[in-house]
Design a protein around this motif. Structure first.
Motif, short mmCIF file in Angstrom:
data_model
loop_
_atom_site.label_atom_id
_atom_site.label_comp_id
_atom_site.label_asym_id
_atom_site.label_seq_id
_atom_site.Cartn_x
_atom_site.Cartn_y
_atom_site.Cartn_z
N ASN A 1 0.86 -1.39 -0.10
CA ASN A 1 0.09 -0.08 0.07
C ASN A 1 0.71 1.10 -0.07
N ASP B 1 2.46 2.56 2.27
CA ASP B 1 2.29 3.77 3.48
C ASP B 1 3.63 3.92 4.07
N ASN B 2 4.71 3.10 4.21
CA ASN B 2 5.92 3.37 4.73
C ASN B 2 7.13 2.98 3.90
#
Length: 130
Positions: free
Chosen positions: A41, A43-44
């Motif tokens: 995704n 995200d990081n």
């Protein structure tokens, strides 16, 4: 299909290639960690390498140019605009072809000059429509 509409297709392909290249280089997707990041995704994400950052910024700039080019080209096609629009579209397209590798290599002043040539092509298109 008209030469102007061909350029819309070519710009679409160039934009897609820039987006994919930006993602691959930014995430280093040839590595296991990069492939995992690319499929996540996002995200990081880790910090991009300098090349990855340039590729990502070049892709963003190509998307922005695409958003300006396509409406002008489609309106020109619908209006039956002449050779001035086609010339502007050709200048814009070829400037974008040159812009991407120059940006990736990191040649700053030349990159800005080439960007200006592309904007000149857009301006020719717009002026021919007004």
């Amino acid at each position: 299909m008209t030469p102007l509409l061909n350029l819309v297709i070519y710009m679409t392909l160039l934009t897609f290639a820039a987006i994919m290249l930006g993602a691959v280089l930014r995430n280093r997707e040839w590595t296991p960690e990069g492939m995992k990041a690319g499929l996540s995704n996002r995200d990081n994400l880790p910090e991009p390498t300098p090349l990855g950052g340039r590729a990502e910024r070049a892709a963003a700039n190509t998307r922005e140019g695409f958003l300006l080019f396509v409406p002008l080209a489609l309106v020109a096609h619908a209006a039956g605009a002449g050779e001035e629009v086609l010339l502007g579209a050709q200048i814009f397209f070829w400037a974008r072809i040159v812009y991407l590798p120059v940006y990736l290599v990191g040649i700053t002043y030349v990159r800005s000059l080439i960007w200006g040539v592309g904007v000149f092509g857009l301006a020719l298109m717009l002026l021919a429509l007004l």
